[in-house]
Design a protein around this motif. Sequence first.
Motif, PDB file in Angstrom:
ATOM      1  N   ALA A 209      22.873 -23.158  16.858  1.00 30.41           N
ATOM      2  CA  ALA A 209      22.824 -23.593  18.222  1.00 30.41           C
ATOM      3  C   ALA A 209      22.319 -22.360  18.962  1.00 30.41           C
ATOM      4  CB  ALA A 209      24.259 -23.994  18.671  1.00 30.41           C
ATOM      5  N   GLU A 210      21.607 -22.739  20.222  1.00 31.10           N
ATOM      6  CA  GLU A 210      21.372 -21.703  21.077  1.00 31.10           C
ATOM      7  C   GLU A 210      22.414 -21.153  21.720  1.00 31.10           C
ATOM      8  OE1 GLU A 210      18.252 -20.156  22.056  1.00 31.10           O
ATOM      9  OE2 GLU A 210      17.663 -21.075  20.001  1.00 31.10           O
ATOM     10  N   THR A 211      22.575 -19.755  22.255  1.00 28.24           N
ATOM     11  CA  THR A 211      23.561 -19.327  22.946  1.00 28.24           C
ATOM     12  C   THR A 211      23.992 -20.312  23.891  1.00 28.24           C
ATOM     13  OG1 THR A 211      22.555 -17.165  22.776  1.00 28.24           O
ATOM     14  CG2 THR A 211      24.513 -16.966  24.080  1.00 28.24           C
ATOM     15  N   ASP A 212      23.037 -21.074  24.680  1.00 30.03           N
ATOM     16  CA  ASP A 212      23.444 -22.164  25.654  1.00 30.03           C
ATOM     17  C   ASP A 212      23.122 -23.274  24.934  1.00 30.03           C
ATOM     18  OD1 ASP A 212      23.567 -23.793  27.622  1.00 30.03           O
ATOM     19  OD2 ASP A 212      22.330 -22.838  28.962  1.00 30.03           O
ATOM     20  N   PRO A 213      23.803 -24.049  24.162  1.00 29.42           N
ATOM     21  CA  PRO A 213      23.455 -25.289  23.501  1.00 29.42           C
ATOM     22  C   PRO A 213      22.616 -26.385  24.390  1.00 29.42           C
ATOM     23  CG  PRO A 213      25.809 -25.240  23.593  1.00 29.42           C
ATOM     24  CD  PRO A 213      25.310 -23.968  24.036  1.00 29.42           C
ATOM     25  N   THR A 214      22.828 -26.276  25.912  1.00 32.09           N
ATOM     26  CA  THR A 214      22.037 -27.453  26.676  1.00 32.09           C
ATOM     27  C   THR A 214      20.630 -27.016  26.277  1.00 32.09           C
ATOM     28  OG1 THR A 214      22.108 -26.094  28.613  1.00 32.09           O
ATOM     29  CG2 THR A 214      24.015 -27.576  28.479  1.00 32.09           C
ATOM     30  N   LEU A 215      20.249 -25.964  26.241  1.00 30.64           N
ATOM     31  CA  LEU A 215      18.659 -25.697  25.962  1.00 30.64           C
ATOM     32  C   LEU A 215      18.402 -26.416  24.469  1.00 30.64           C
ATOM     33  CD1 LEU A 215      18.408 -21.815  26.213  1.00 30.64           C
ATOM     34  CD2 LEU A 215      17.524 -23.629  27.749  1.00 30.64           C
ATOM     35  N   ARG A 249      20.744 -36.441  25.244  1.00 30.51           N
ATOM     36  CA  ARG A 249      22.245 -36.837  26.095  1.00 30.51           C
ATOM     37  C   ARG A 249      22.481 -38.478  26.279  1.00 30.51           C
ATOM     38  NH1 ARG A 249      24.826 -32.313  28.560  1.00 30.51           N
ATOM     39  NH2 ARG A 249      23.528 -30.520  28.676  1.00 30.51           N
ATOM     40  N   GLU A 250      21.260 -39.080  26.395  1.00 33.22           N
ATOM     41  CA  GLU A 250      21.205 -40.423  26.765  1.00 33.22           C
ATOM     42  C   GLU A 250      21.413 -41.093  25.563  1.00 33.22           C
ATOM     43  OE1 GLU A 250      21.036 -41.220  30.201  1.00 33.22           O
ATOM     44  OE2 GLU A 250      21.015 -38.966  30.382  1.00 33.22           O
ATOM     45  N   VAL A 251      21.306 -40.664  24.398  1.00 34.57           N
ATOM     46  CA  VAL A 251      21.493 -41.691  23.246  1.00 34.57           C
ATOM     47  C   VAL A 251      22.745 -41.874  23.020  1.00 34.57           C
ATOM     48  CG1 VAL A 251      21.071 -41.550  20.662  1.00 34.57           C
ATOM     49  CG2 VAL A 251      19.428 -40.311  22.135  1.00 34.57           C
TER      50      VAL A 251
END
Length: 347
Positions: A209-215, A249-251
């Motif tokens: 995961a990226e440091t910020d997983p929203t990426l 996110r929409e899945v």
Amino acid sequence: LNIRLALTGFGSVGKGFAELLQQFGEQYEREYGARLVLTGVADRGGAVVNPEGLDPTVLLEAKQRYLTVSGAHLGEPGLEGREFLQKTQANVLLEAASTNFEDAEPGWGYAREALGLGMDVVLASKGSLVLHYQELMEMARKQDARVLFSGAVGAPLPILELADRALIGAGLQGFEAILNGTSNQVLEAMSEGSTYEEGVTIAQEIGVAETDPTLDVDGWDAAAKAVILANALFGVHVGLQDVAREGIREVTASELKEAARDGSRIKLIVRMSKTAGGVQASVGPEKRSQLDVLGRLRGIELGIVFKTKLLGDVTSTIQDAGGVPTALTVVRDVFNLARDRGWVSQL
Ligand SMILES: NC(=O)c1ccc[n+]([C@@H]2O[C@H](COP(=O)([O-])OP(=O)(O)OC[C@H]3O[C@@H](n4cnc5c(N)ncnc54)[C@H](OP(=O)(O)O)[C@@H]3O)[C@@H](O)[C@H]2O)c1
């Protein structure tokens, strides 16, 4: 021969690199004819430098005990930037710090300083490639330096190596790929009844995961890789705004279950195709058959299917990802650099 290395970032990838040196450093030297010597390592707390070489075991212990490598013997809290690089007397900068797509720091600053000091550069971080690809390559050309970045485009898949060497003359027209392990892991966990958060936690534990997983889950990381690949494979200078992007996110869990009922899975797919004026690139969730090359990839597995005129589909998939496998792409970039530069004769 010693190849002196300055490393920025000592997280999953940086520590993975130190672990590889710890375990295989001597073997690499025997097999490839050069010793990889870390002469400086920096994290957010500062740095530690010794032009004679740092012991990877000491670095890993210091990081664990003090949370910064600057806690090690000879460590200097607050040491960073040009001063750090100069002190290391390194031949090559290995950039493996956290990245972002707003100002690409600290990687962009480190890459420029290193090139200015006559070092070659190996990037695991993407920011500077996404925002400044042309400038970076132009700077390297002027300095007669090399910039390698196989770790930044879906590590540890051998994408650039395959395209640059094995697909010469094959007429590359595009590709489709799974290049983000975290999204893949989250989708799989959700299809098996776990929550989105549990999927992210698994990816974080594995170190993909990226440091910020929203990426990851919003498709930025995959889109960033698409941007770099458009530049590297097709010489087309696109930016993040040119990649049609939809994350996962929409899945919904019910969509995933429904897909599973007819033998399919939903995957975050990167697509790129060459067009008359450049490339068309997109990132988004797609339903894929479990019999399909990309549809059958599990968890953090990554894969790419190159579309070529003369060879049809050329495929590469990989089972393992995360800190150590990404660190391995850094090792291979350094040895490929050493071969291209004529530093080693065994390769
Ligand atoms: N993990 C993977 O599978 C993977 C794969 C391909 C590419 N990458 C890329 O490789 C890079 C590193 O990834 P990672 O997974 O190792 O990340 P990570 O575990 O979050 O570690 C990031 C490291 O960067 C350091 N850092 C942040 N800002 C810094 C600064 N200003 N100066 C010096 N160091 C700084 C952090 O320092 P502290 O330790 O002090 O916080 C930390 O050691 C990222 O750019 C990522 O996108 C990762």
